[in-house]
Design an enzyme around this catalytic site. Structure first.
Site, PDB file in Angstrom:
ATOM      1  N   ASP A  35       0.851  -1.177   0.029  1.00 42.63           N
ATOM      2  CA  ASP A  35      -0.162   0.142  -0.050  1.00 42.63           C
ATOM      3  C   ASP A  35       0.881   1.159  -0.078  1.00 42.63           C
ATOM      4  OD1 ASP A  35       0.961  -0.226   2.510  1.00 42.63           O
ATOM      5  OD2 ASP A  35      -0.907  -0.149   3.578  1.00 42.63           O
ATOM      6  N   HIS A 238      23.765   2.034 -18.419  1.00 42.51           N
ATOM      7  CA  HIS A 238      22.649   2.327 -17.460  1.00 42.51           C
ATOM      8  C   HIS A 238      23.014   1.895 -16.278  1.00 42.51           C
ATOM      9  CE1 HIS A 238      19.543   2.842 -20.938  1.00 42.51           C
ATOM     10  NE2 HIS A 238      20.315   3.991 -20.726  1.00 42.51           N
ATOM     11  N   ASP A 255      25.971  11.117 -14.196  1.00 43.85           N
ATOM     12  CA  ASP A 255      24.743  11.436 -15.057  1.00 43.85           C
ATOM     13  C   ASP A 255      23.805  11.642 -14.192  1.00 43.85           C
ATOM     14  OD1 ASP A 255      22.859  11.844 -17.043  1.00 43.85           O
ATOM     15  OD2 ASP A 255      23.412  10.092 -18.203  1.00 43.85           O
ATOM     16  N   ASP A 266      19.437  17.341 -17.810  1.00 40.18           N
ATOM     17  CA  ASP A 266      20.186  16.189 -18.206  1.00 40.18           C
ATOM     18  C   ASP A 266      21.659  16.352 -18.421  1.00 40.18           C
ATOM     19  OD1 ASP A 266      20.874  13.728 -18.831  1.00 40.18           O
ATOM     20  OD2 ASP A 266      19.610  13.519 -20.698  1.00 40.18           O
ATOM     21  N   HIS A 345      25.831   4.520 -28.021  1.00 39.69           N
ATOM     22  CA  HIS A 345      24.374   5.423 -28.079  1.00 39.69           C
ATOM     23  C   HIS A 345      24.462   6.650 -28.934  1.00 39.69           C
ATOM     24  CE1 HIS A 345      26.307   8.452 -25.566  1.00 39.69           C
ATOM     25  NE2 HIS A 345      26.960   7.287 -24.705  1.00 39.69           N
ATOM     26  N   HIS A 349      19.443  13.598 -27.418  1.00 38.72           N
ATOM     27  CA  HIS A 349      17.870  13.713 -27.516  1.00 38.72           C
ATOM     28  C   HIS A 349      17.105  14.872 -27.328  1.00 38.72           C
ATOM     29  CE1 HIS A 349      17.866  13.263 -23.308  1.00 38.72           C
ATOM     30  NE2 HIS A 349      19.100  12.312 -23.358  1.00 38.72           N
ATOM     31  N   HIS A 356      13.845  12.266 -21.745  1.00 40.71           N
ATOM     32  CA  HIS A 356      13.840  12.088 -23.414  1.00 40.71           C
ATOM     33  C   HIS A 356      12.359  12.436 -23.856  1.00 40.71           C
ATOM     34  CE1 HIS A 356      16.638   8.514 -22.263  1.00 40.71           C
ATOM     35  NE2 HIS A 356      17.329   9.559 -21.992  1.00 40.71           N
ATOM     36  N   GLU A 380      25.800  14.433 -25.892  1.00 41.14           N
ATOM     37  CA  GLU A 380      26.269  13.628 -25.085  1.00 41.14           C
ATOM     38  C   GLU A 380      27.177  12.799 -25.525  1.00 41.14           C
ATOM     39  OE1 GLU A 380      23.347  10.859 -22.962  1.00 41.14           O
ATOM     40  OE2 GLU A 380      21.828  12.360 -24.096  1.00 41.14           O
ATOM     41  N   TYR A 384      33.828   4.456 -24.258  1.00 42.08           N
ATOM     42  CA  TYR A 384      33.671   3.346 -23.157  1.00 42.08           C
ATOM     43  C   TYR A 384      34.534   2.270 -23.365  1.00 42.08           C
ATOM     44  CZ  TYR A 384      29.486   6.280 -22.843  1.00 42.08           C
ATOM     45  OH  TYR A 384      28.587   7.079 -22.603  1.00 42.08           O
ATOM     46  N   ARG A 402      31.798  10.167 -20.578  1.00 44.73           N
ATOM     47  CA  ARG A 402      30.596  10.907 -21.062  1.00 44.73           C
ATOM     48  C   ARG A 402      30.603  12.221 -20.791  1.00 44.73           C
ATOM     49  NH1 ARG A 402      26.787   7.400 -20.646  1.00 44.73           N
ATOM     50  NH2 ARG A 402      25.601   8.293 -19.022  1.00 44.73           N
ATOM     51  N   GLU A 404      27.907  15.473 -21.012  1.00 41.59           N
ATOM     52  CA  GLU A 404      26.543  15.853 -21.611  1.00 41.59           C
ATOM     53  C   GLU A 404      25.951  17.228 -21.153  1.00 41.59           C
ATOM     54  OE1 GLU A 404      23.451  13.213 -19.887  1.00 41.59           O
ATOM     55  OE2 GLU A 404      22.059  13.562 -21.798  1.00 41.59           O
TER      56      GLU A 404
HETATM   57  N1  GLY Z   1      20.248  10.563 -18.442  1.00 40.77           N
HETATM   58  C1  GLY Z   1      19.762   9.830 -19.381  1.00 40.77           C
HETATM   59  C2  GLY Z   1      20.264  10.137 -20.620  1.00 40.77           C
HETATM   60  O1  GLY Z   1      21.297  10.993 -20.671  1.00 40.77           O
HETATM   61  O2  GLY Z   1      19.852  10.172 -21.892  1.00 40.77           O
HETATM   62 MN    MN Z   2      20.871  12.409 -22.267  1.00 44.70          MN
HETATM   63 MN    MN Z   3      22.141  12.017 -18.897  1.00 42.50          MN
END
Ligand code: GLY
Ligand code: MN
Ligand code: MN
Length: 435
Positions: A35, A238, A255, A266, A345, A349, A356, A380, A384, A402, A404
């Site tokens: 609950d 991720h 991130d 982001d 990747h 986005h 996103h 971004e 890697y 990375r 971003e």
């Molecule tokens: N934090 C998610 C991305 O960078 O797309």
């Molecule tokens: Mn992103």
């Molecule tokens: Mn991100």
């Protein structure tokens, strides 16, 4: 953000709609276990159109010829609910606050929706939303089809999200200001993480330091689950465990970002845990930074998004060639997408009410959209190199980087909304070594 902004968005949607009825349902609460519930998060399309941040509500937009009507169904005051969970907005307050034609009680919606759909041909909904309010609308439409004397009935159920999300693609000034607020808080949080970071800490301690800044600044939530990845963990794209130890001589990739009034930021930064890049870390870092800056530099109205993606792939291939990680003919490597193994990747986005943002990337013909002022996109790039990847020179193994930022397209080019966050080697080392 004020009522005029939400009113204008509804008018924009009504203008683009053919005759018919659009229904957008508020998000339900999501159960966490038994609950207990997850913190409430509104449906972004619903919020975009009316700014109400509570469940058990529905927005109904009706267009008949040139006439339009907007109804907002909300929960009436309920003493029991108010006792346990606090009062919801209620009908009286909603009438004062929202600039809609009518505010009605959501308890009456199942009865009234049939009348609202009568003599309409088009029903606009999110086709994949399982809200009971949409199921009730479909049942009402079916009943109307079977009712004698009804001359016109719903003959097509159409996707409303595409119309809304096309509007969401171009951010209005008040949306940009809201994103700026999210980014400003996130900037402080990243600098705080750089300042606090020490070998021997746990990844979650940096997450906690950032979360403190978010909450203490009034941001109710992270915009997405934070990634705080020390060393080789950065090579799990991720990674959200955030429980490992931060080790001397390694990098940490963070991130993490907050949302402000449901608008996301982001941001990713990667920095040395002890405040000083090693030579191999710096070599890779400067390559990723160079790719990121050159991609950002290329953003301006008229440039197509898929061109930018291709451009970033070429730059990443060049970086990998320079680092001695891939070898051979440059054009052939680009053609073969040799970068993919080390940069799996995309370059970025749309970002807005959703991290996103589910706005279109292509036009009706399937052609990539060109940038226009008001669009917000993340840039971004990353490289890697897994610790166990023997295709990579040993000195680079275990490095994952990375960088971003959140980029606003402007009339004359672009603005990096997160440009104030330390990013050059010198600025990062200075931010890490602040007391
Ligand atoms: N934090 C998610 C991305 O960078 O797309
Ligand atoms: Mn992103
Ligand atoms: Mn991100």
């Amino acid at each position: 953000m004020n009522e005029t902004h939400f009113y204008t968005r509804r008018q924009n949607l009504l203008e683009r709609m053919e005759e018919g009825v659009a229904i957008i349902a508020a998000a339900p609460h999501a159960l966490r276990s038994n609950d207990t519930e997850y913190p409430y998060r509104q449906n972004s399309d619903f919020y975009y159109l009316c700014g109400l941040n509570e469940s058990n509500a529905a927005l109904v937009l009706i267009k008949t010829g040139m006439e339009t009507k907007t109804l907002l169904y909300v929960e009436a005051y309920d003493a029991e609910h108010a006792l346990w969970n606090g009062a919801k907005t209620g009908l009286d307050e909603a009438r004062k606050r929202f600039r809609v034609d009518e505010v009605r009680d959501i308890a009456d919606y199942p009865e009234e929706i049939k009348e609202l759909l009568r003599e309409h041909v088009n029903l606009f909904i999110d086709l994949f939303d399982e809200s009971p309010f949409l199921a009730q609308a479909k049942s009402a439409a079916k009943e109307l089809r079977e009712t004698r004397g009804v001359k016109r009935h719903i003959r097509s159920i159409r996707d409303v999200t595409h119309l809304i999300r096309t509007l969401r693609l171009i951010k209005q000034p008040e949306e940009i200001e809201t994103i700026r607020k999210a980014v400003a808080i996130t900037a402080r949080a990243h600098h705080e993480a750089m300042r606090q970071c020490r070998a021997g800490m746990r990844e979650y301690q940096l997450q906690a330091a950032m979360h403190y800044v978010f909450l203490n600044s009034g941001a109710a939530s992270e915009a997405y689950g934070a990634i705080v990845a020390g060393g080789n963990n950065a090579n799990t794209l991720h990674y959200v465990d955030n429980r490992d130890e931060l080790r001397e001589g390694e990098l940490v990739l963070i991130d993490a970002a907050c949302e402000w009034e449901l608008y996301a930021s982001d941001i990713t930064r990667t920095f040395p845990i002890n405040g000083k890049f090693t030579a191999p870390q710096r070599e890779v870092y400067e390559k990723v930074l160079d790719v990121q800056m050159r991609v950002i530099e290329a953003i301006r109205p008229g440039v197509k998004r898929d061109w930018l993606q291709k451009f970033s792939e070429e730059l990443l291939c060049d970086a990998l060639i320079d680092l001695g990680i891939v070898n051979g003919n440059r054009d052939a490597l680009i053609e073969a997408k040799a970068h993919k193994k080390y940069a799996p990747h995309g370059i970025g986005h749309w970002m807005g009410l959703d991290v996103h943002d589910p706005c279109p990337y292509v036009d009706v013909a399937g052609e990539s959209l060109a940038f226009e002022a008001g669009m917000v996109m993340t840039i971004e790039p990353g490289l890697y190199f897994r610790a166990d990847d023997e295709s990579v020179p040993e000195r680079y193994r275990g490095i994952g980087i990375r960088i971003e930022d959140d980029i606003l397209v402007t009339q004359s080019g672009h603005e990096n909304l997160s440009g104030m966050i330390a990013k050059t080697v010198a600025d990062i080392e200075a931010a890490c070594n602040q007391q």
